[in-house]
Design a protein around this motif. Sequence first.
Motif: not given
Length: 344
Positions: A278-295
């Motif tokens: 939402k704030l466009n903060l630039g933390h791209v690693k959050i995508v990996w975190i979400l993927f790993l949480l799903v796995v």
Amino acid sequence: MKITFRKLAKLALILVYLVIVAGAVVRMTGSGMGCPDWPKCFGYYIPPTEASELQWQPESPYKKGQVIIKDETLRVAAKDFISTSSFDETNWQMYTKHDYAIFNPWHTWIEYINRLFGALAGLATLALALSSITYWKKQKRVTIFSWLVVFGMGFQAWLGATVVYSVLEPVKITLHMLMALIIVAILLYIIYRVNNEDKRIIFDKTILVLACFALILTIVQIILGTQVRQFVDHQIDMVGDTAKRLWLADPTWVFYVHRSFSIIVILLNAFLAYRIFKLNLGHVKIVWILFLLVVEAFSGMAMYYLDFPFASQPLHLVVASILFGVQFYLVLDALKPKTSLNSL
């Protein structure tokens, strides 16, 4: 081609993660006592492949420290000698660390490979520490933490020995896992310190607090997960390794806390991702975190509802350790970004 310090740190990190993977396979296959002594394996630097190699033989040479299995006990050669036609007790000492004396070639070599990965990781971290001396004048922390990793690997090796000597005592297994995560964290900090890339990350205090909290929750989940794993190990001893449907048939309260706690972890990280995007903060690693949480969630559900499919246990453990690493690096990024949200 000359390898850069940062690449060497990444190589050490990869090797440490390979040790974690190998350790997960050891646990999945029940190979933790495949090598009942340490640092050798049945007294050999390269372990035996057949049970006959561990049986006493007449008219055969033995080296000091060599191990045999005699009357369901481990015996250690007290000196170099050549056996006679009958077994001479004076040439042998009882192994006193524990009374486990079973040889399974598969278990032995799985545990041996785990130790080889550990040795390679140790050499890589030592090379990293020696290379870090060049940073002493400009970044003392890099040198200090690089040597701290070496001492950490030494302590981890000692913990591994105590795990064997205790015949896989659950508390020591948990400490062994947590120490591996500490080593991962230190290596990630070193990589972060020598990274000069401009990531264009915007500072947000709320993200920093949430990221730290999410990391703490993941550590708690890992500890709870090791407790569940210990319960499963106990069930395997009780009902056998083929009755998988019974391994979690009547779980303890720790399992339910672990399962329910995972919902909190997912929701917190989802909110973290929402704010970052939402704030466009630039933390791209959050995508990996979400993927790993799903796995992680699906592997956990597979173990419970599908009766532990093949490789689901090591996958669950390894993904959790990788998740910890990515979350820790996210915290580092959130600590000292290039730009402040309040300054925009």
